[in-house]
Design a protein around this motif. Structure first.
Motif, PDB file in Angstrom:
ATOM      1  N   MET A   1       0.857  -1.221  -0.022  1.00 25.78           N
ATOM      2  CA  MET A   1       0.152   0.175   0.080  1.00 25.78           C
ATOM      3  C   MET A   1       0.880   1.383  -0.062  1.00 25.78           C
ATOM      4  O   MET A   1       0.393   2.299  -0.202  1.00 25.78           O
ATOM      5  N   ASP A   2       2.227   1.215   0.195  1.00 26.01           N
ATOM      6  CA  ASP A   2       3.030   2.250   0.146  1.00 26.01           C
ATOM      7  C   ASP A   2       4.321   1.797  -0.326  1.00 26.01           C
ATOM      8  O   ASP A   2       4.603   0.535  -0.378  1.00 26.01           O
ATOM      9  N   VAL A   3       5.315   2.830  -0.543  1.00 25.26           N
ATOM     10  CA  VAL A   3       6.778   2.515  -0.895  1.00 25.26           C
ATOM     11  C   VAL A   3       7.626   2.959   0.318  1.00 25.26           C
ATOM     12  O   VAL A   3       7.384   3.924   0.633  1.00 25.26           O
ATOM     13  N   PHE A   4       8.823   2.258   0.301  1.00 23.32           N
ATOM     14  CA  PHE A   4       9.923   2.765   1.310  1.00 23.32           C
ATOM     15  C   PHE A   4      10.571   3.705   0.609  1.00 23.32           C
ATOM     16  O   PHE A   4      11.620   3.332  -0.272  1.00 23.32           O
ATOM     17  N   GLY A   5      10.421   5.073   0.692  1.00 21.12           N
ATOM     18  CA  GLY A   5      11.483   6.066   0.295  1.00 21.12           C
ATOM     19  C   GLY A   5      12.410   6.680   1.062  1.00 21.12           C
ATOM     20  O   GLY A   5      12.467   6.347   2.309  1.00 21.12           O
ATOM     21  N   TRP A   6      13.122   7.536   0.805  1.00 21.76           N
ATOM     22  CA  TRP A   6      14.045   8.187   1.348  1.00 21.76           C
ATOM     23  C   TRP A   6      13.454   9.016   2.606  1.00 21.76           C
ATOM     24  O   TRP A   6      14.172   8.795   3.889  1.00 21.76           O
ATOM     25  N   SER A   7      12.138   9.635   2.638  1.00 19.12           N
ATOM     26  CA  SER A   7      11.472  10.069   3.676  1.00 19.12           C
ATOM     27  C   SER A   7      11.555   9.167   5.000  1.00 19.12           C
ATOM     28  O   SER A   7      11.543   9.493   6.222  1.00 19.12           O
ATOM     29  N   LYS A   8      11.048   7.949   4.595  1.00 14.11           N
ATOM     30  CA  LYS A   8      10.730   6.977   5.566  1.00 14.11           C
ATOM     31  C   LYS A   8      12.089   6.551   6.394  1.00 14.11           C
ATOM     32  O   LYS A   8      12.074   6.269   7.447  1.00 14.11           O
ATOM     33  N   GLY A   9      13.001   6.465   5.462  1.00 18.24           N
ATOM     34  CA  GLY A   9      14.072   6.035   6.128  1.00 18.24           C
ATOM     35  C   GLY A   9      14.785   7.104   7.006  1.00 18.24           C
ATOM     36  O   GLY A   9      15.254   6.825   8.169  1.00 18.24           O
TER      37      GLY A   9
ATOM     38  N   ALA B   1      13.098   9.261   8.601  1.00 18.68           N
ATOM     39  CA  ALA B   1      12.135   9.215   9.590  1.00 18.68           C
ATOM     40  C   ALA B   1      12.450   8.211  10.549  1.00 18.68           C
ATOM     41  O   ALA B   1      12.410   8.433  11.929  1.00 18.68           O
ATOM     42  N   SER B   2      12.680   6.912  10.093  1.00 18.38           N
ATOM     43  CA  SER B   2      13.034   5.778  11.034  1.00 18.38           C
ATOM     44  C   SER B   2      14.279   6.129  11.615  1.00 18.38           C
ATOM     45  O   SER B   2      14.251   5.753  13.250  1.00 18.38           O
ATOM     46  N   LEU B   3      15.366   6.768  11.221  1.00 19.27           N
ATOM     47  CA  LEU B   3      16.526   6.972  11.935  1.00 19.27           C
ATOM     48  C   LEU B   3      16.170   7.913  12.998  1.00 19.27           C
ATOM     49  O   LEU B   3      16.785   7.899  14.085  1.00 19.27           O
ATOM     50  N   LEU B   4      15.542   8.842  12.736  1.00 18.63           N
ATOM     51  CA  LEU B   4      15.182   9.856  13.798  1.00 18.63           C
ATOM     52  C   LEU B   4      14.638   9.517  14.966  1.00 18.63           C
ATOM     53  O   LEU B   4      14.816   9.838  15.995  1.00 18.63           O
ATOM     54  N   VAL B   5      13.668   8.391  14.699  1.00 19.53           N
ATOM     55  CA  VAL B   5      12.931   7.788  15.862  1.00 19.53           C
ATOM     56  C   VAL B   5      13.816   7.026  16.835  1.00 19.53           C
ATOM     57  O   VAL B   5      13.600   7.186  18.004  1.00 19.53           O
ATOM     58  N   PHE B   6      14.588   6.241  16.011  1.00 18.62           N
ATOM     59  CA  PHE B   6      15.709   5.290  16.755  1.00 18.62           C
ATOM     60  C   PHE B   6      16.720   6.289  17.511  1.00 18.62           C
ATOM     61  O   PHE B   6      17.157   5.980  18.571  1.00 18.62           O
ATOM     62  N   LEU B   7      17.175   7.471  16.830  1.00 21.70           N
ATOM     63  CA  LEU B   7      18.030   8.264  17.498  1.00 21.70           C
ATOM     64  C   LEU B   7      17.582   8.867  18.861  1.00 21.70           C
ATOM     65  O   LEU B   7      17.872   9.132  19.732  1.00 21.70           O
ATOM     66  N   GLY B   8      16.176   9.272  18.541  1.00 23.75           N
ATOM     67  CA  GLY B   8      15.451  10.097  19.747  1.00 23.75           C
ATOM     68  C   GLY B   8      15.414   9.072  20.882  1.00 23.75           C
ATOM     69  O   GLY B   8      15.658   9.467  21.923  1.00 23.75           O
ATOM     70  N   VAL B   9      14.905   7.785  20.732  1.00 20.94           N
ATOM     71  CA  VAL B   9      15.139   6.888  21.717  1.00 20.94           C
ATOM     72  C   VAL B   9      16.320   6.782  22.224  1.00 20.94           C
ATOM     73  O   VAL B   9      16.509   6.627  23.777  1.00 20.94           O
ATOM     74  N   TYR B  10      17.340   6.448  21.544  1.00 18.55           N
ATOM     75  CA  TYR B  10      18.673   6.495  21.963  1.00 18.55           C
ATOM     76  C   TYR B  10      19.215   7.617  22.825  1.00 18.55           C
ATOM     77  O   TYR B  10      19.601   7.473  23.842  1.00 18.55           O
ATOM     78  N   LEU B  11      18.919   8.770  22.518  1.00 22.88           N
ATOM     79  CA  LEU B  11      19.487  10.118  23.052  1.00 22.88           C
ATOM     80  C   LEU B  11      18.582   9.976  24.563  1.00 22.88           C
ATOM     81  O   LEU B  11      19.097  10.456  25.710  1.00 22.88           O
ATOM     82  N   VAL B  12      17.487   9.635  24.565  1.00 18.07           N
ATOM     83  CA  VAL B  12      16.461   9.542  25.881  1.00 18.07           C
ATOM     84  C   VAL B  12      17.142   8.567  26.751  1.00 18.07           C
ATOM     85  O   VAL B  12      17.313   8.865  28.015  1.00 18.07           O
ATOM     86  N   THR B  13      17.542   7.435  26.437  1.00 17.03           N
ATOM     87  CA  THR B  13      17.875   6.248  27.178  1.00 17.03           C
ATOM     88  C   THR B  13      19.360   6.788  27.653  1.00 17.03           C
ATOM     89  O   THR B  13      19.769   6.123  28.640  1.00 17.03           O
ATOM     90  N   GLN B  14      19.929   7.553  27.001  1.00 16.02           N
ATOM     91  CA  GLN B  14      21.485   8.053  27.315  1.00 16.02           C
ATOM     92  C   GLN B  14      21.346   9.242  28.368  1.00 16.02           C
ATOM     93  O   GLN B  14      22.512   9.400  28.793  1.00 16.02           O
ATOM     94  N   SER B  15      20.320   9.772  28.298  1.00 13.73           N
ATOM     95  CA  SER B  15      20.345  10.958  29.120  1.00 13.73           C
ATOM     96  C   SER B  15      20.206  10.492  30.954  1.00 13.73           C
ATOM     97  O   SER B  15      19.829   9.484  31.091  1.00 13.73           O
ATOM     98  N   LYS B  16      20.710  11.256  31.676  1.00 14.14           N
ATOM     99  CA  LYS B  16      20.971  11.181  32.815  1.00 14.14           C
ATOM    100  C   LYS B  16      19.751  11.116  34.007  1.00 14.14           C
ATOM    101  O   LYS B  16      19.275  12.206  33.804  1.00 14.14           O
ATOM    102  N   SER B  17      19.735  10.080  34.658  1.00 14.55           N
ATOM    103  CA  SER B  17      18.192  10.068  35.651  1.00 14.55           C
ATOM    104  C   SER B  17      18.633  11.101  37.047  1.00 14.55           C
ATOM    105  O   SER B  17      19.885  11.434  37.041  1.00 14.55           O
ATOM    106  N   ARG B  18      17.732  11.265  37.643  1.00 17.50           N
ATOM    107  CA  ARG B  18      18.136  11.938  38.965  1.00 17.50           C
ATOM    108  C   ARG B  18      18.860  11.118  39.825  1.00 17.50           C
ATOM    109  O   ARG B  18      19.755  11.772  40.334  1.00 17.50           O
ATOM    110  N   ALA B  19      18.583   9.858  39.803  1.00 13.29           N
ATOM    111  CA  ALA B  19      19.616   9.155  40.369  1.00 13.29           C
ATOM    112  C   ALA B  19      21.026   9.163  40.090  1.00 13.29           C
ATOM    113  O   ALA B  19      21.981   9.424  41.067  1.00 13.29           O
TER     114      ALA B  19
END
Length: 323
Positions: A279-287, A289-307
């Motif tokens: 129903m859709d094609v995998f173009g550069w924009s989806k690629g 977008a996917s990298l941005l999503v995973f990069l965002g998750v990675y950055l948040v997991t690497q941020s320091k907690s209160r502890a």
């Protein structure tokens, strides 16, 4: 030193388990979007009826599962807290979103869901005193950019004239879930996933029944095709019972903002399903977008907690004292 290494290894193992649980849960949620849409498109099952099937079906499965695990005693105060948590995390979250979606456009609803990590980050600072670091805020915004790129690039449906009440109901849904992730984290930590969810879904079923009864009674059960029944079973057994069994596992070991970041996986999974189904094609924009999503998750997991920040501050004080 050895004790510290053992503690660190244990914490690391819990984090891996938490990430695996959340990844699986939101993968199931992402697949649930097209499955639910096909069920609702047939017209025999209304959104409210399908929502109640999720409540009641999951409640039955969680109470059944509780018979095969070690019984946990829940104090009266926590039984009441589970009721409040259920209202935010399940009832208001799911019912306001499904009603809001029926009154607004799919694009508007999808865009609004990207606010969940932002709201969670703010509320975690209020309820749990978690710091809003540059890395955490940047990760949330980068992930949001990726999700928005997927939403706008993958949809050919224009908003047209939409009811703003529907938009506000979607906002209510996101706010309720963000409140659940932050305000009730300590409650979820005290009990197993099965114990937490059996009470929460029981409450959601009881309170939701008066709102959904008419829709549930109007479903032509005898006339439902077998493939429709199978898809409803998927929505109840996997997209509700299994997914909500996995989310508390992630909540126990990961910070609320990290948990909420997995919300960005849903449009990614939906896009992949659309590509696989032709129903859709995998173009550069989806690629990108996917990298941005995973990069965002990675950055948040690497941020320091209160502890972590407090531990660093303590080490600096000790070092200064030794000098």
């Amino acid at each position: 030193m050895l004790t510290f290494a053992v503690k660190f290894k244990t914490m690391e193992d819990k984090n891996v388990k938490g990430h695996a649980a959340l990844f699986t849960a939101y993968l199931i949620f992402g697949l649930n979007t097209p499955v639910s849409k096909t069920v609702l498109a047939e017209g025999d099952t209304s959104p409210m009826a399908l929502t109640f099937f999720r409540f009641a079906g999951a409640a039955a499965l969680f109470w059944l599962a509780s018979l095969f695990v070690k019984k946990e005693r829940v104090c009266r105060r926590d039984i009441f807290l589970f009721f409040i948590a259920s209202m935010f995390g399940i009832l208001i979250n799911q019912m306001s979103f499904i009603v809001g979606l029926s009154m607004t456009s799919p694009i508007d609803a999808s865009v609004i869901t990207t606010t969940v990590p932002i709201l969670t980050m703010i509320l975690a600072a209020f309820f749990l005193r978690e710091p809003i670091t540059w890395k955490k805020a940047g990760g949330v915004l980068v992930g949001a950019a990726g999700a928005l790129l997927l939403i706008f690039n993958g949809s050919s449906v224009h908003s047209g004239s939409v009811n703003r009440i529907g938009d506000w109901l979607c906002v209510l849904s996101c706010t309720a879930f963000a409140l659940y992730l932050t305000a009730f984290k300590k409650l979820i930590l005290r009990y197993s996933a099965i114990t937490s969810m059996k009470w929460m879904f029981l409450y959601a079923t009881v309170v939701g029944l008066p709102f959904c009864w008419r829709d549930v009674a109007s479903v032509p059960y005898a006339a439902l095709p077998p493939d429709t029944v199978i898809r409803i079973v998927y929505v109840v057994a996997l997209a509700t019972f299994a997914a909500y069994l996995l989310i508390p596992i992630g909540q126990k070991s990961l910070r609320p903002t990290v948990v909420s970041m997995y919300n960005y996986l849903q449009p990614l999974v939906s896009s992949i399903v659309a590509v696989v189904a032709g129903m859709d094609v995998f173009g550069w924009s989806k690629g990108i977008a996917s990298l941005l999503v995973f990069l965002g998750v990675y950055l948040v997991t690497q941020s320091k907690s209160r502890a972590q920040l407090e531990a660093e501050q303590q080490r600096r004080k000790m070092a200064a004292t030794e000098v």
